[in-house]
Scaffold this active site. Sequence first.
Site, PDB file in Angstrom:
ATOM      1  CG  ASP A  94     -49.772  54.695  47.387  1.00  0.00           C
ATOM      2  OD1 ASP A  94     -49.983  53.806  47.678  1.00  0.00           O
ATOM      3  OD2 ASP A  94     -49.508  55.929  48.201  1.00  0.00           O
ATOM      4  CE1 TYR A 224     -52.129  55.336  54.056  1.00  0.00           C
ATOM      5  CE2 TYR A 224     -50.280  56.739  54.420  1.00  0.00           C
ATOM      6  CZ  TYR A 224     -50.734  55.945  53.879  1.00  0.00           C
ATOM      7  OH  TYR A 224     -50.114  55.217  52.682  1.00  0.00           O
ATOM      8  CG  HIS A 289     -47.626  50.180  45.600  1.00  0.00           C
ATOM      9  ND1 HIS A 289     -49.169  49.924  45.496  1.00  0.00           N
ATOM     10  CD2 HIS A 289     -47.265  51.052  46.198  1.00  0.00           C
ATOM     11  CE1 HIS A 289     -49.669  51.316  45.901  1.00  0.00           C
ATOM     12  NE2 HIS A 289     -48.377  51.985  46.349  1.00  0.00           N
TER      13      HIS A 289
END
Length: 310
Positions: A94, A224, A289
């Site tokens: 990730d 982010y 995931h």
Amino acid sequence: MVNVNGISMHVAEKGEGPVILFLHGFPELWYTWRHQILALSSLGYHAVAPDLRGYGDTEAPTAITSYSCMHIVGDLVALIDSLGVEQVFLVAHDWGAIIGWYLCLFRPDRVKAFVCLSVPFMPRKPQMKPVESMRLFFGDDYYICRFQEPGKIEAEIARYGASNVLKKIISSRKPGPPCMPKDNAFGIKPDTPITLPSWFSEEDLSYYANKFNKKGFTGALNYYRAFDLNWEQTAPWTNTQVKVPVKFIVGDLDSVYTTPGMKEYVNGGDFKRDAPMLDEVVIMEGVGHFINQERADEINSHIHDFIKNF
């Protein structure tokens, strides 16, 4: 605890031998690698799993600009130096994978081989800033767009509680680009209990929730918020190939892999063009995931089968 690049970093480690550096993603901690640390250390490796900057027991600077790829890679290079080794095997998932690609791009001399989970290399597109392009493709509700405004998503998390939000994220198996509606970003319904998957216990959840309750989510979300900053800083590396041996593993139900365009990129030759030393792509069936926890034993074997060649 180690001092790296001006911050104090918490590291979990076990074993002796060649170093394997494990990098976690969002919203996780060193703890996501618990199965890998035990398995690989027992096979003669020194497993090292930090809480990345902003997470767990590692320091969390306040400024968004402190979460650029330059800072995080700087932390990792200093960590590798502190271990007294020239090179490490890299295993990352990730956001850890995104940072892992930057480490391979900036300092390929420090990485022997890279086992990458979930997120392939994403070459820089000079035409448009990434957040703008995500907004264009996926709309304002796309999760990365929703994470941009400081304080906004933190308030949503506080409303439902860290434990419920973590439970929802970890148990989600919805394919395609994750979107967050304005009225209820995480889709949590108080009268509908969320069932944890078999591979993630209440004890695991409580470890995560306690750390996030203490630390908050801002540091983790700032990764982010630094997306566009990374794009600006990496202009000199436009069209640069990653020259490190790579094995890529992803679940066929992963929200990253099922995002439009991703399967074509991974399987159609472009990924291999950008990372010419890509040795193997493994698509695991029926896996979501959080692949290193959901299929821990298989991932442990995949890691070992690849790194023992170097």
